[in-house]
Motif scaffolding. Structure first.
Motif, PDB file in Angstrom:
ATOM      1  N   GLU A 190       3.706  -2.424   8.068  1.00 13.83           N
ATOM      2  CA  GLU A 190       4.487  -2.669   7.023  1.00 13.83           C
ATOM      3  C   GLU A 190       4.601  -4.174   7.015  1.00 13.83           C
ATOM      4  N   THR A 191       4.717  -5.146   7.967  1.00 15.18           N
ATOM      5  CA  THR A 191       4.799  -6.340   7.791  1.00 15.18           C
ATOM      6  C   THR A 191       3.212  -6.889   7.285  1.00 15.18           C
ATOM      7  N   ARG A 192       2.262  -6.400   7.878  1.00 17.71           N
ATOM      8  CA  ARG A 192       0.966  -6.907   7.368  1.00 17.71           C
ATOM      9  C   ARG A 192       0.960  -6.604   5.865  1.00 17.71           C
ATOM     10  N   MET A 193       1.277  -5.427   5.424  1.00 17.95           N
ATOM     11  CA  MET A 193       1.383  -5.304   3.974  1.00 17.95           C
ATOM     12  C   MET A 193       2.041  -6.092   3.114  1.00 17.95           C
ATOM     13  N   ARG A 194       3.245  -6.346   3.744  1.00 12.77           N
ATOM     14  CA  ARG A 194       3.974  -7.370   2.811  1.00 12.77           C
ATOM     15  C   ARG A 194       3.475  -8.853   2.818  1.00 12.77           C
ATOM     16  N   LEU A 195       2.988  -9.133   4.015  1.00 10.31           N
ATOM     17  CA  LEU A 195       2.463 -10.565   4.057  1.00 10.31           C
ATOM     18  C   LEU A 195       0.931 -10.708   3.164  1.00 10.31           C
ATOM     19  N   LEU A 196       0.331  -9.467   3.195  1.00  2.00           N
ATOM     20  CA  LEU A 196      -0.906  -9.518   2.159  1.00  2.00           C
ATOM     21  C   LEU A 196      -0.507  -9.810   0.620  1.00  2.00           C
ATOM     22  N   LEU A 197       0.705  -9.500   0.379  1.00  2.00           N
ATOM     23  CA  LEU A 197       1.045  -9.639  -0.977  1.00  2.00           C
ATOM     24  C   LEU A 197       1.768 -11.051  -1.277  1.00  2.00           C
ATOM     25  N   LEU A 254      14.392   8.899 -11.514  1.00  2.00           N
ATOM     26  CA  LEU A 254      15.174   7.554 -11.592  1.00  2.00           C
ATOM     27  C   LEU A 254      14.154   6.658 -12.278  1.00  2.00           C
ATOM     28  N   GLY A 255      12.978   6.811 -12.702  1.00  2.00           N
ATOM     29  CA  GLY A 255      12.114   6.060 -13.009  1.00  2.00           C
ATOM     30  C   GLY A 255      10.976   5.039 -12.044  1.00  2.00           C
ATOM     31  N   TRP A 256      11.414   5.434 -10.852  1.00  2.00           N
ATOM     32  CA  TRP A 256      10.686   4.868  -9.899  1.00  2.00           C
ATOM     33  C   TRP A 256       8.953   5.250  -9.663  1.00  2.00           C
ATOM     34  N   HIS A 257       8.044   4.541  -9.543  1.00  2.00           N
ATOM     35  CA  HIS A 257       6.838   4.807  -9.242  1.00  2.00           C
ATOM     36  C   HIS A 257       6.370   4.296  -7.829  1.00  2.00           C
ATOM     37  N   THR A 258       5.796   5.401  -7.078  1.00  2.00           N
ATOM     38  CA  THR A 258       5.410   5.098  -5.330  1.00  2.00           C
ATOM     39  C   THR A 258       4.099   4.732  -5.300  1.00  2.00           C
ATOM     40  N   LEU A 259       3.567   3.615  -4.821  1.00  2.00           N
ATOM     41  CA  LEU A 259       2.223   3.692  -4.412  1.00  2.00           C
ATOM     42  C   LEU A 259       2.310   3.730  -3.002  1.00  2.00           C
ATOM     43  N   ARG A 260       1.425   4.604  -2.574  1.00  2.00           N
ATOM     44  CA  ARG A 260       1.414   4.750  -1.135  1.00  2.00           C
ATOM     45  C   ARG A 260      -0.216   4.426  -0.620  1.00  2.00           C
ATOM     46  N   LEU A 261      -0.014   3.300   0.573  1.00  2.00           N
ATOM     47  CA  LEU A 261      -0.968   2.521   0.748  1.00  2.00           C
ATOM     48  C   LEU A 261      -1.526   3.087   2.300  1.00  2.00           C
ATOM     49  N   LEU A 262      -2.759   3.015   2.685  1.00  2.00           N
ATOM     50  CA  LEU A 262      -3.186   3.265   3.995  1.00  2.00           C
ATOM     51  C   LEU A 262      -3.541   2.087   4.847  1.00  2.00           C
ATOM     52  N   GLY A 263      -3.924   2.211   5.822  1.00  2.00           N
ATOM     53  CA  GLY A 263      -4.266   1.037   6.743  1.00  2.00           C
ATOM     54  C   GLY A 263      -5.624   0.517   6.156  1.00  2.00           C
ATOM     55  N   ALA A 264      -6.643   1.126   5.894  1.00  2.00           N
ATOM     56  CA  ALA A 264      -7.571   0.677   5.046  1.00  2.00           C
ATOM     57  C   ALA A 264      -7.344  -0.096   3.748  1.00  2.00           C
ATOM     58  N   ASP A 265      -6.527   0.298   3.164  1.00  2.00           N
ATOM     59  CA  ASP A 265      -6.200  -0.614   2.112  1.00  2.00           C
ATOM     60  C   ASP A 265      -5.784  -2.054   2.244  1.00  2.00           C
ATOM     61  N   VAL A 266      -5.091  -2.142   3.484  1.00  2.00           N
ATOM     62  CA  VAL A 266      -4.745  -3.236   3.932  1.00  2.00           C
ATOM     63  C   VAL A 266      -5.421  -4.213   4.535  1.00  2.00           C
ATOM     64  N   LEU A 267      -6.339  -3.584   5.502  1.00  2.00           N
ATOM     65  CA  LEU A 267      -7.243  -4.318   6.449  1.00  2.00           C
ATOM     66  C   LEU A 267      -8.565  -4.265   5.826  1.00  2.00           C
ATOM     67  N   ARG A 268      -9.112  -3.357   5.176  1.00  2.00           N
ATOM     68  CA  ARG A 268     -10.511  -3.378   4.674  1.00  2.00           C
ATOM     69  C   ARG A 268     -10.710  -4.068   3.140  1.00  2.00           C
ATOM     70  N   THR A 269      -9.671  -3.618   2.600  1.00  2.00           N
ATOM     71  CA  THR A 269      -9.871  -3.839   0.987  1.00  2.00           C
ATOM     72  C   THR A 269      -8.598  -4.583   0.585  1.00  2.00           C
ATOM     73  N   PRO A 270      -8.432  -5.826   1.251  1.00  2.00           N
ATOM     74  CA  PRO A 270      -6.910  -6.412   0.699  1.00  2.00           C
ATOM     75  C   PRO A 270      -7.105  -6.934  -0.621  1.00  2.00           C
ATOM     76  N   GLN A 271      -8.082  -7.442  -1.210  1.00  2.00           N
ATOM     77  CA  GLN A 271      -8.283  -8.046  -2.351  1.00  2.00           C
ATOM     78  C   GLN A 271      -8.223  -6.985  -3.467  1.00  2.00           C
ATOM     79  N   ALA A 272      -8.641  -5.724  -3.294  1.00  2.00           N
ATOM     80  CA  ALA A 272      -8.412  -4.854  -4.230  1.00  2.00           C
ATOM     81  C   ALA A 272      -6.953  -4.410  -4.361  1.00  2.00           C
TER      82      ALA A 272
END
Length: 297
Positions: A190-197, A254-272
């Motif tokens: 979760e921390t790595r995901m936040r820092l990526l952004l 309530l209008g929320w859209h949830t984007l679910r990410l996997l480890g590969a999304d954060v570590l392997r394809t961060p720019q995408a």
């Protein structure tokens, strides 16, 4: 004994085992005089305990990633070696990293026969040597509040510790680490995901953002951009697809859209991943603003 490391000499002296048994197939040697059952599964906790047993008699304690494991705040790689902090000289061994140094008052935590550097001291040691992202990961994990675990600290305590230890190697970078740290994070990914952004230039998302669904249930998102009603969740190995879909359906009402990410999304394809989040955030914020204007008119 089972999967807990033990000193072979003590087991022999107590009559529980013989030297021949230790050399046999039932046990495996981790370090000099430190053994474990042959079928014990290798783990960071096992290695941390074994390293501590090796140096306990010379005043050593588990340190670094090994200390984090014993503290219940895992934040290192799965194959991390045992780390110990000792006041004197200890021979090097495969799978063991030895740091020479001493601990100050309150910097040792003991529980169940094991001893490790305290959460604050462990964060101090790790944050000064790791790269920026992993340093923040370590501080977040070690500062997190957990039941039945050693008392946590606030990240700013690292700066106060630096004042007491001027000139400590690597301490100049702690301002940046502390500024990025957030003890509300509930996992290293979760921390790595936040820092990526954040490090890519996106606004810092809200951490553990809580809402109530129409049926009164509380829902917390790992990360969120409330202005865009965009939630970002990290799906680790233990997530439940059925429960996730049910929750996503309730928050979508309530209008929320949830984007679910996997480890590969954060570590392997961060720019995408950054492009995806940036695009979703911008698009949803624009649509919501348009809807607000339409209602207002």
């Amino acid at each position: 004994m089972d999967d807990v490391p033990f000193r072979g000499s003590e087991a022999v002296a107590a009559g529980r085992l013989t030297k021949a048994m230790l050399r046999g197939p039932r046990f495996r040697r981790l370090f000099p005089d430190v053994y474990v059952a042959a079928e014990a599964e290798d783990s960071a906790v096992l290695r941390a305990r074994a390293g501590f047993l090796l140096v306990e008699r010379c005043g050593g304690v588990a340190a670094g990633w090994a200390a984090a494991e014993l503290l219940g705040r895992s934040c290192g790689p799965r194959n991390a070696p045992a780390e110990v902090l000792v006041p004197g000289h200890v021979r090097a061994h495969a799978g063991l990293v030895v740091h020479r140094g001493t601990t100050g008052p309150g910097e040792v935590w003991r529980d169940g026969g094991w001893a490790a550097t305290s959460p604050l001291r462990t964060a101090w040691d790790l944050a000064r040597r790791l790269d920026l992202v992993e340093a923040v990961v370590a501080v977040d994990a070690l500062a997190r509040r957990k039941r039945r675990q050693p008392a946590p600290f606030v990240p700013g305590d690292l700066l106060r510790l630096r004042e007491a230890r001027p000139g400590a190697r690597g301490s100049a970078r702690l301002d940046r680490v502390v500024a990025l740290a957030d003890a509300r994070a509930e996992s290293p990914m979760e921390t790595r995901m936040r820092l990526l952004l954040v490090l890519a230039g996106l606004p810092a998302p809200a951490v553990q953002h809580e809402i109530r669904t129409r049926d009164g249930r509380r829902v917390r998102f790992d990360l969120a951009y409330p202005e865009a009603l965009l939630a970002i969740e990290y799906d680790g190995d233990e997530h439940d697809d059925t429960l996730d879909r049910q929750r996503d359906a309730r928050t979508a009402q309530l209008g929320w859209h949830t984007l679910r990410l996997l480890g590969a999304d954060v570590l392997r394809t961060p720019q995408a991943t950054v492009r995806l989040v940036a695009g979703l955030r911008s698009e949803r914020a624009r649509y919501l603003e348009r809807d607000i204007r339409a209602v207002g008119s």
